[in-house]
Write an enzyme that holds these catalytic residues in place. Structure first.
Site, PDB file in Angstrom:
ATOM      1  N   HIS A 276       0.923  -1.255   0.100  1.00 38.85           N
ATOM      2  CA  HIS A 276       0.022  -0.034   0.012  1.00 38.85           C
ATOM      3  C   HIS A 276       0.832   1.191  -0.129  1.00 38.85           C
ATOM      4  O   HIS A 276       2.102   1.191   0.091  1.00 38.85           O
ATOM      5  CB  HIS A 276      -0.955  -0.130   1.270  1.00 38.85           C
ATOM      6  CG  HIS A 276      -0.350   0.221   2.578  1.00 38.85           C
ATOM      7  ND1 HIS A 276       0.036   1.200   3.191  1.00 38.85           N
ATOM      8  CD2 HIS A 276       0.033  -0.940   3.426  1.00 38.85           C
ATOM      9  CE1 HIS A 276       0.780   0.854   4.318  1.00 38.85           C
ATOM     10  NE2 HIS A 276       0.354  -0.263   4.592  1.00 38.85           N
TER      11      HIS A 276
ATOM     12  N   CYS B  76       3.645  -4.993   6.365  1.00 39.12           N
ATOM     13  CA  CYS B  76       3.177  -4.556   5.139  1.00 39.12           C
ATOM     14  C   CYS B  76       4.138  -3.973   4.335  1.00 39.12           C
ATOM     15  O   CYS B  76       5.089  -3.597   4.902  1.00 39.12           O
ATOM     16  CB  CYS B  76       1.994  -3.667   5.127  1.00 39.12           C
ATOM     17  SG  CYS B  76       0.384  -4.294   5.900  1.00 39.12           S
TER      18      CYS B  76
END
Length: 236
Positions: A184, A200
């Site tokens: 992301h 992440c």
């Protein structure tokens, strides 16, 4: 009258005087050479400028702060034998590769999972989202109870500035099950090359928009094992 005894005594005194008059000067300590100045960072490519046609503003990356090794660029493909659209993440080098062909790949600088939060393996790119909501998993709320208002049950955090998911998110699944790890946006240029997240893969918004627009649904996402030690704390 100069006797033998007085001559010897006089000679000894002269010797002592001579010794006393000799002083030793310490050699000056060597001055360490100044380290060479780092080469100046060249001007950024235009694609790191502000993006104004999105639902929320994406500010430009400041000049002089992003080393060229983390710029988006086409490179020789170091991971041959993978299909077009395969994504390979090297957490030690903090680089993400989008496979174009057996010869070329597009490379992006990223930040990766901090110690205790990193993830590795092969996942499937299940789907992507533009300006996604941030739905904080229960495991993170246990560590940071102040994030409870943004839980899955509460609908998560609205998209936009301040949402740590940024402009785009790619969702990784294994065997049909959500891994809870994402690729992301909303990375700070200061984070690139570092281990700062809860597993992440974080990218600059300019780069994650570019990756999102080219991503292949169902493609493999390969996160290589990390070998280098990590010492930074997790953020998101």
């Amino acid at each position: 009258m100069l006797t033998r005894r007085s001559f010897v005594a006089t000679g000894a005194m002269a010797g002592l005087s001579a010794c006393a008059s000799v002083t030793r000067t310490a050699a000056p300590a060597p001055v360490p050479a100044a380290p060479p100045a780092p080469p100046p960072i060249p001007p950024l490519p235009a694609f790191y400028g502000a993006i104004t046609d999105e639902p929320f503003p994406v500010p430009a990356i400041p000049e002089g702060v992003l080393p060229p090794e983390y710029w988006r660029q086409e490179v020789d493909n170091p991971y041959k034998g993978h299909a077009y659209g395969t994504i390979v993440v090297d957490p030690d080098e903090a680089l993400l590769y989008f496979i174009e062909s057996d010869d070329t790949a597009t490379r992006y600088g990223v930040s990766v999972g901090a110690a205790g939060f990193d993830w590795e393996g092969t996942a499937r790119l299940q789907f992507c989202r533009k300006w996604p909501r941030w739905k904080v998993p229960a495991s993170m709320i246990e560590r940071q109870p102040e994030l409870a208002p943004y839980s899955v049950a509460n609908g998560g955090m609205d998209p936009g500035p301040g949402n740590p998911m940024g402009a785009r998110a790619l969702y990784l699944f294994q065997n049909g099950v959500d891994t809870l790890y994402r690729i992301h946006g909303d990375a700070s240029y200061r984070e690139l090359g570092k281990a700062v997240s809860s597993g992440c893969i974080r990218m600059l918004n300019q780069d994650v928009i570019h990756l999102h627009d080219r991503a292949v649904h169902g493609s493999d996402v390969i996160v290589l094992p990390a070998i280098k030690p990590k010492g930074l704390s997790a953020l998101y």
